[in-house]
Design a protein around this motif. Structure first.
Motif, short mmCIF file in Angstrom:
data_model
loop_
_atom_site.label_atom_id
_atom_site.label_comp_id
_atom_site.label_asym_id
_atom_site.label_seq_id
_atom_site.Cartn_x
_atom_site.Cartn_y
_atom_site.Cartn_z
N VAL A 116 28.04 67.77 55.81
CA VAL A 116 26.88 68.02 54.97
C VAL A 116 26.64 69.59 54.88
O VAL A 116 26.81 70.12 55.79
N SER A 117 26.42 69.95 53.53
CA SER A 117 26.77 71.54 53.20
C SER A 117 25.32 71.73 52.40
O SER A 117 25.03 71.04 51.85
N VAL A 118 25.19 73.24 52.39
CA VAL A 118 24.32 73.85 51.63
C VAL A 118 24.54 75.37 51.60
O VAL A 118 25.19 75.99 52.38
N ALA A 119 24.66 75.59 50.15
CA ALA A 119 25.02 76.96 49.86
C ALA A 119 23.70 77.46 49.13
O ALA A 119 23.20 77.09 48.38
N GLY A 120 23.38 79.11 49.65
CA GLY A 120 22.19 79.45 48.92
C GLY A 120 22.56 80.97 48.76
O GLY A 120 23.00 81.69 49.67
N ALA A 121 22.24 81.54 47.55
CA ALA A 121 22.31 83.09 47.42
C ALA A 121 21.05 83.43 46.65
O ALA A 121 20.81 83.05 45.59
#
Length: 349
Positions: A116-121
């Motif tokens: 389970v992954s999440v990318a945030g910028a």
């Protein structure tokens, strides 16, 4: 309304007929409110929340609910003794798309989930860390607080990853925490981070985030299984399951306050985010507070933000995308400014 500073009416928030107090204790003594919303800085939550609960009111508590496992134990015991309802304002858990994702996983649409992954910028200028006395701080007056990328800005993403991991893989304990924290400013918390959790179910969680980016990546979530990948945009309630050609909007969202009101009227209506659901996030806050200080990124890796008032971390968006694609930490990818992760094995839940 209770606020230590004067409260002025605004066009979208009129105060006609609204009682305004300068202290929450006066509000509890003199108001007939049945539900109290606590949206103060995290390190102040516990004493105010306890006062609300002891007064018999139901509680809508801003995230994170408290800042340490010890505080969690105190609040949980108070709730158990009084029978009062507490909803935590992790509104990402109100997404109907989240429920549909869990149902799809239960019927095997993803196969065996692995990551389970999440990318945030995002971008937060230097002024953001001057907004209050607790901004960018590790603790205030000896009390831990939470204003880092993991503990505050992307706390919703972390919470949703933990919730999704349980819905797709079943109940778990956290067997290993691997943590990389970085700062580009004179602050005490991270403004960039990569977090990997190894769960007892075999599922891993990878969170890669920064508030030092010139490009914007909201923080959407992906679940990778051996039969395909599901993607969830929690602010839009759009979901893409294996086999779907495009995202589909899932309707039916209610607010956390609406859900709490419904629960107050009928206790058989389940809360969307009761305090026990948030226990893993609070445990992670405990890890953050015990971890070494964030690594200061050398200035050679920074460049001015196009809008001014701060520096961006060069290449951070590429690093974030690479991390979630590989399920890897920044240091494992050879990112120039990365350092080996802090690793800890939590005790029994």
């Amino acid at each position: 309304v209770a606020n230590r500073r004067p409260v002025a009416p605004e066009a979208d928030a009129p105060l006609d007929g609204v009682a305004v107090f300068d202290d929450y204790r006066r509000l509890l003594r003199e108001s007939d409110a049945e539900i109290v919303v606590v949206c103060t800085p995290p390190h102040t939550h516990l004493p105010i929340a306890r006062a609300v609960v002891e007064s018999g009111r139901d509680l809508l508590l801003e995230k994170p609910p408290v800042v340490s496992p010890d505080e969690y134990a105190v609040l949980a015991a108070t709730l158990a003794r009084t029978g009062v309802a507490c909803q935590v304002n992790f509104q990402s858990l109100a997404s109907p798309a989240l429920a549909r994702l869990g149902a799809a996983a239960a019927r095997g649409a993803l196969g065996t989930p692995a990551l389970v992954s999440v990318a945030g910028a995002w971008w937060r200028p230097d002024a953001y860390y001057r907004r209050s006395s607790w901004a960018g701080r590790r603790e205030v007056d000896g009390v831990a607080t939470a204003d880092g990328a993991l503990g505050n800005q992307f706390a919703h993403a972390v919470m949703q990853c933990l919730a999704v991991a349980e819905r797709v893989g079943g109940p778990y304990r956290i067997d290993l925490v691997e943590l990389e924290r970085y700062r580009t400013r004179d602050i005490e918390v991270e403004d960039t981070a990569c977090l990997r959790l190894t769960l007892s179910t075999g599922v891993r969680i990878l969170v890669a985030v920064s508030v030092c980016a010139a490009d914007f990546v909201y923080g959407d979530l992906a679940v990778h299984g051996d039969r395909g990948t599901a993607r969830l945009e929690f602010p839009t309630d759009r979901l893409k399951l294996p086999g779907d050609s495009e995202f589909r909007t899932v309707t039916g969202r209610v607010t956390m306050l609406e859900n709490l009101v419904a629960h107050r009227r009928d206790r058989t209506v389940p809360l969307l985010a009761p305090l026990p659901v948030t226990a893993p996030v609070v445990d992670l806050l405990g890890v953050l507070h015990a971890a070494p200080e964030p690594v200061l990124v050398p200035r050679r890796h920074l460049s001015p933000h196009p809008d001014g008032d701060g520096q961006v971390l060069t290449g951070v968006v590429d690093a974030i995308r690479a991390a979630v694609a590989a399920g890897a930490l920044f240091s494992e990818l050879g990112v120039a400014w990365a350092r080996p992760a802090y690793r800890v094995t939590p005790g029994p839940a």
